[in-house]
Scaffold this active site. Structure first.
Site, PDB file in Angstrom:
ATOM      1  N   ASP A 182       6.446   5.491  19.920  1.00 16.58           N
ATOM      2  CA  ASP A 182       7.573   5.760  20.484  1.00 16.58           C
ATOM      3  C   ASP A 182       8.202   5.091  20.945  1.00 16.58           C
ATOM      4  O   ASP A 182       7.345   4.597  21.868  1.00 16.58           O
ATOM      5  CB  ASP A 182       7.526   7.524  20.403  1.00 16.58           C
ATOM      6  N   ARG A 232       9.216   1.448  13.098  1.00 18.32           N
ATOM      7  CA  ARG A 232      10.274   3.026  12.959  1.00 18.32           C
ATOM      8  C   ARG A 232      11.440   3.015  13.024  1.00 18.32           C
ATOM      9  O   ARG A 232      11.767   2.482  13.946  1.00 18.32           O
ATOM     10  CB  ARG A 232       9.134   4.375  13.138  1.00 18.32           C
TER      11      ARG A 232
HETATM   12  C1  LIG Z   1       9.234  11.362  12.248  1.00 21.10           C
HETATM   13  C2  LIG Z   1      10.411  10.937  13.758  1.00 21.10           C
HETATM   14  C3  LIG Z   1      10.609  10.309  14.438  1.00 21.10           C
HETATM   15  C4  LIG Z   1      11.252  10.101  15.766  1.00 21.10           C
HETATM   16  N1  LIG Z   1      10.937   9.119  16.972  1.00 21.10           N
HETATM   17  C5  LIG Z   1      11.649   8.371  17.308  1.00 21.10           C
HETATM   18  C6  LIG Z   1      11.526   7.552  19.096  1.00 21.10           C
HETATM   19  O1  LIG Z   1      10.373   7.263  19.021  1.00 21.10           O
HETATM   20  N2  LIG Z   1      12.352   7.721  20.065  1.00 21.10           N
HETATM   21  C7  LIG Z   1      13.785   8.020  19.289  1.00 21.10           C
HETATM   22  O2  LIG Z   1      14.661   8.073  20.506  1.00 21.10           O
HETATM   23  N3  LIG Z   1      14.078   8.814  18.264  1.00 21.10           N
HETATM   24  C8  LIG Z   1      12.857   9.230  17.358  1.00 21.10           C
HETATM   25  N4  LIG Z   1      13.515  10.538  16.732  1.00 21.10           N
HETATM   26  C9  LIG Z   1      14.988  11.009  16.735  1.00 21.10           C
HETATM   27  C10 LIG Z   1      15.850  10.188  16.670  1.00 21.10           C
HETATM   28  O3  LIG Z   1      15.952   9.479  16.936  1.00 21.10           O
HETATM   29  C11 LIG Z   1      16.802  11.426  16.149  1.00 21.10           C
HETATM   30  O4  LIG Z   1      16.974  12.184  17.605  1.00 21.10           O
HETATM   31  C12 LIG Z   1      17.093  12.467  15.472  1.00 21.10           C
HETATM   32  O5  LIG Z   1      15.917  12.128  14.007  1.00 21.10           O
HETATM   33  C13 LIG Z   1      17.961  13.129  15.019  1.00 21.10           C
HETATM   34  O6  LIG Z   1      18.896  12.260  14.365  1.00 21.10           O
HETATM   35  P1  LIG Z   1      18.903  11.816  12.216  1.00 21.10           P
HETATM   36  O7  LIG Z   1      18.599  10.480  11.380  1.00 21.10           O
HETATM   37  O8  LIG Z   1      18.216  13.193  11.755  1.00 21.10           O
HETATM   38  O9  LIG Z   1      20.068  12.771  11.949  1.00 21.10           O
HETATM   39  P2  LIG Z   1      21.370  13.320  12.416  1.00 21.10           P
HETATM   40  O10 LIG Z   1      22.816  12.895  12.001  1.00 21.10           O
HETATM   41  O11 LIG Z   1      21.142  13.862  13.976  1.00 21.10           O
HETATM   42  O12 LIG Z   1      20.554  15.560  11.299  1.00 21.10           O
HETATM   43  C14 LIG Z   1      21.204  15.087  10.042  1.00 21.10           C
HETATM   44  C15 LIG Z   1      20.459  16.357   9.845  1.00 21.10           C
HETATM   45  O13 LIG Z   1      19.479  16.381   9.921  1.00 21.10           O
HETATM   46  C16 LIG Z   1      18.806  17.712  10.472  1.00 21.10           C
HETATM   47  N5  LIG Z   1      18.768  17.324  11.762  1.00 21.10           N
HETATM   48  C17 LIG Z   1      18.945  16.898  12.380  1.00 21.10           C
HETATM   49  N6  LIG Z   1      18.295  17.317  13.876  1.00 21.10           N
HETATM   50  C18 LIG Z   1      18.181  18.605  13.773  1.00 21.10           C
HETATM   51  C19 LIG Z   1      17.410  19.189  14.915  1.00 21.10           C
HETATM   52  N7  LIG Z   1      17.253  19.033  16.006  1.00 21.10           N
HETATM   53  N8  LIG Z   1      17.509  21.145  14.119  1.00 21.10           N
HETATM   54  C20 LIG Z   1      17.859  21.430  12.844  1.00 21.10           C
HETATM   55  N9  LIG Z   1      18.446  20.581  11.862  1.00 21.10           N
HETATM   56  C21 LIG Z   1      18.679  19.349  12.746  1.00 21.10           C
HETATM   57  C22 LIG Z   1      20.608  18.641  10.273  1.00 21.10           C
HETATM   58  O14 LIG Z   1      20.692  19.391   9.141  1.00 21.10           O
HETATM   59  C23 LIG Z   1      21.919  17.330  10.475  1.00 21.10           C
HETATM   60  O15 LIG Z   1      22.789  17.042   9.787  1.00 21.10           O
HETATM   61  C24 LIG Z   1      12.349  10.585  15.775  1.00 21.10           C
HETATM   62  C25 LIG Z   1      12.559  11.404  14.605  1.00 21.10           C
HETATM   63  C26 LIG Z   1      12.063  11.308  13.201  1.00 21.10           C
HETATM   64  C27 LIG Z   1      12.409  11.901  12.206  1.00 21.10           C
END
Ligand SMILES: Cc1cc2nc3c(=O)[nH]c(=O)nc-3n(C[C@H](O)[C@H](O)[C@H](O)COP(=O)(O)OP(=O)(O)OC[C@H]3O[C@@H](n4cnc5c(N)ncnc54)[C@H](O)[C@@H]3O)c2cc1C
Length: 327
Positions: A154, A204
């Site tokens: 990560d 990723r």
């Molecule tokens: C498999 C995976 C691994 C990850 N690994 C890392 C990493 O190594 N380092 C890092 O910095 N970040 C990591 N992240 C987190 C990432 O950076 C984002 O903070 C997170 O994915 C939210 O962004 P989004 O792309 O879903 O978009 P957003 O614009 O934040 O969300 C899009 C939509 O998704 C839904 N959603 C998003 N988050 C939530 C929540 N918490 N609760 C409910 N609904 C929600 C809502 O419907 C929202 O409108 C990871 C995320 C995933 C999915």
């Protein structure tokens, strides 16, 4: 970055808030929505039911910023134990037998393991010394290599980005079954995307979950989203089995349309989503034939992970605040 997100990330670090959220049973249901359990066995059970639905899994033992060598060694031993337990699962054994001849197993799209692990360099002891953390990482990746598995590192806050990238490059000199994560909120990421394309590594792509200064990351969400689409397309064109980790349905739609337009087969990339978030989207993508991997966290060190999830969805945090003030 939205004001609400900054507020949640900042206030969640305050000792009294931390104490109340960790100790109160009131929040258990909300915590349980995002965390698969306290133990490895509980997480494996959850993983089995996800695999049975035709989805893939990445298992995450929660914890970060280990403060002592002992703690980092314990985390390393847990990662190794996770890989060993995964290798014992019948579903994994069956998969390994079916892919025994794949020369690039777990390195490219030719052999995509059903259940891999995600770890953090600060869990391996990066705050305690680079050589120490690298030795621990190497041990985990070597075990995974022996057991035909893959270790995702990560990406954490930007102070660790350069060191994590360099370490992965060194370890990949020996073992190709590891790669890391790039965050589209950082200005540096287009350069890092080209670097991982050169490595032929399974990257990723995420938006980024940490509190970063405007000197390092775009403060505007629209810019982060725009960069996600640009870099996602670049990885579809030139990357090696990239993983698009997002719950953003609009971005997923755009990337799917791009892949179709360019004739890029669904088997050449995967989507990744967090356990407990947008299950409807997870299931519908899988039903359409896309590879979907669910990130399944477990362990009792859930607080920092949990608060990052709240910051992404401030409505969840406001629910907590309301409950606190109700007494
Ligand atoms: C498999 C995976 C691994 C990850 N690994 C890392 C990493 O190594 N380092 C890092 O910095 N970040 C990591 N992240 C987190 C990432 O950076 C984002 O903070 C997170 O994915 C939210 O962004 P989004 O792309 O879903 O978009 P957003 O614009 O934040 O969300 C899009 C939509 O998704 C839904 N959603 C998003 N988050 C939530 C929540 N918490 N609760 C409910 N609904 C929600 C809502 O419907 C929202 O409108 C990871 C995320 C995933 C999915």
């Amino acid at each position: 970055m939205s004001l609400a997100r900054t507020l949640v990330l900042k206030t969640s670090g305050l000792a009294p808030i931390k104490f109340l959220v960790r100790k109160s049973f009131l929040f258990r249901p909300l915590v349980g929505r995002f965390i698969a359990g306290d133990t490895l066995e509980e997480a494996l059970k959850v993983s089995e039911s996800i695999l049975a639905k035709g989805l893939l899994v990445s298992l995450d033992y929660l914890g970060e910023n280990t403060a002592s060598e002992q703690e980092a060694l314990e985390a390393t031993a847990t990662f190794i134990r996770m890989l060993e337990r995964i290798a014992e699962m019948p579903v994994v054994q069956k998969w390994n037998a079916e892919h025994a001849d794949s020369p690039t197993l777990n390195q490219s799209g030719d052999g995509i393991e059903p259940l891999n692990i995600s770890i953090k360099m600060t869990q391996c002891g990066l705050d305690l010394g680079e050589a120490f953390a690298e030795k621990n990482l190497r041990e985990v990746v070597e075990t995974a290599h022996r057991l035909h598995n893959f270790v995702r590192v990560d990406m954490e806050a930007s102070e660790y980005t350069q060191r994590t990238m360099d370490m992965i490059e060194r370890v990949r000199g020996e073992y190709k079954n590891t790669a890391t994560v790039l965050q589209t909120y950082l200005y540096r990421t287009p350069g890092d995307v080209e670097r991982v394309i050169g490595w032929k590594a399974r990257v990723r792509l995420v938006k980024g979950a940490y509190l970063e200064p405007p000197s390092e990351a775009y403060p505007e969400k629209a810019k982060v989203d725009e960069a996600y689409v640009t870099l996602g397309k670049r990885l579809l064109d030139a990357g090696t089995y990239p993983a698009f980790a997002t719950q953003d349905a609009a971005i997923i739609k755009t990337l799917n349309a791009y892949a179709t337009e360019k004739g890029i087969d669904k088997s050449r990339f995967e989507y990744q989503m967090l356990y407990g978030i947008r299950r409807d989207l997870q299931d519908s993508l899988a039903a359409e034939g896309y590879n979907v991997r669910i990130y399944v966290p477990f362990g009792d060190a859930w607080y920092p992970y949990f608060t990052r999830r709240l910051a992404e969805r401030p409505a969840n945090a406001f629910f907590i605040l309301k409950s606190l003030f109700k007494g």
